[in-house]
Motif scaffolding. Sequence first.
Motif, short mmCIF file in Angstrom:
data_model
loop_
_atom_site.label_atom_id
_atom_site.label_comp_id
_atom_site.label_asym_id
_atom_site.label_seq_id
_atom_site.Cartn_x
_atom_site.Cartn_y
_atom_site.Cartn_z
N THR A 1 113.31 68.73 5.96
CA THR A 1 111.97 68.55 6.54
C THR A 1 111.10 67.96 5.44
OG1 THR A 1 111.39 70.84 5.98
CG2 THR A 1 112.20 70.41 8.21
N TYR B 1 110.61 68.55 18.01
CA TYR B 1 110.60 67.27 17.29
C TYR B 1 110.76 66.13 18.29
CZ TYR B 1 110.96 69.69 12.81
OH TYR B 1 110.72 70.48 11.72
N GLN C 1 107.43 66.42 13.93
CA GLN C 1 107.20 67.78 14.43
C GLN C 1 105.98 67.82 15.34
OE1 GLN C 1 105.70 70.99 11.78
NE2 GLN C 1 107.67 71.97 12.17
#
Length: 343
Positions: free
Chosen positions: A276, A209, A204
Amino acid sequence: MIDQTFRVKNIDCASCAAKIEHGLKNAEGIEEAVMDFVNLTLRVKAIDLDRVIDKVRSINPEVELTPKTRYTEEDADGVVSRNSIAVLILSIILFLTQLFSEEWIYAQPFENLEILIVLVAYVLAGWNILLNAVKTILRLDFFDENVLMVIATVGAILIHAYSEAIGVMIFFRIGELLQQVAVSRSRRSIRGLLNARPDKALVQRPDGYLEFHPEDVLVGEIILVKPGDKIPLDGRILSGNSQIDTSALTGEFIPVSKNPGDPVMAGQINQTGALTITVTRPFCESSIARILDLVENAAAKKAKTEKFITTFARYYTPMVVIIAACIAFLPPLFIEGASSETW
């Protein structure tokens, strides 16, 4: 000192690998040398890498060294070819023919047929051994296993022990093929483990990304793992739910459910949902990196017994040859009535 790992090509026996390792360890300017025959790698610590390459070529001119990087493609491992098996089976058939028809052949007018059968079976079973023995002698190394095999079998032929000569060569060849099969399976297993190594991570950043190598990702950074991707680093799930394939690390093929807050490890495969993850360890300290390091550097951590056997074999082989030569040639010189044919 330069620490470098090379990919090794054109080497097909463990004793050849041990000979190269021993030669490098005794060479000036080389602090450490570890040859891994299963992984086909050579790790050295030396002042000059060109000196390493030249030394290996002097030991075995056919061996090629290419620097190995972390992204080097693996070569296909050698497997036993059908031609090798067919040639071996033909030599066994000729061996059995000679073994069970020896008396019948003697009673026939074409007694030279036995010699023809013996020579054909001998060459079929040991052509590669004969070739390697010639190469070894040309390098002025007279105590290679191939040279010893040729000495033993040619000696057997000269005293008309034809069955023993062919049988020894056939059993040695069978042993080589079994070793080749075992090493090939080991290489495939190791390659399967190496394939579990993740090669990219989506990290990130303020503008989205971005893709990085796992080694370049820092602890505390947030990464995104899409369905079907490998988890690149050890971490903890921030958001998302998924089924995780842990078989690469645990051997368990039943997927495990993972939810926010659960830990995940590098090398596992995300199957169903996007995750994530907060990175908790650098890649060099991850579970998959430690396993890979153990596998790739196993050859450098030899047991005391293995080291002793390697050293013992270096002196045992020439001593056996010398003792055998003394038994064969000295008694007729010192024992009255002893003949060279008997001894």
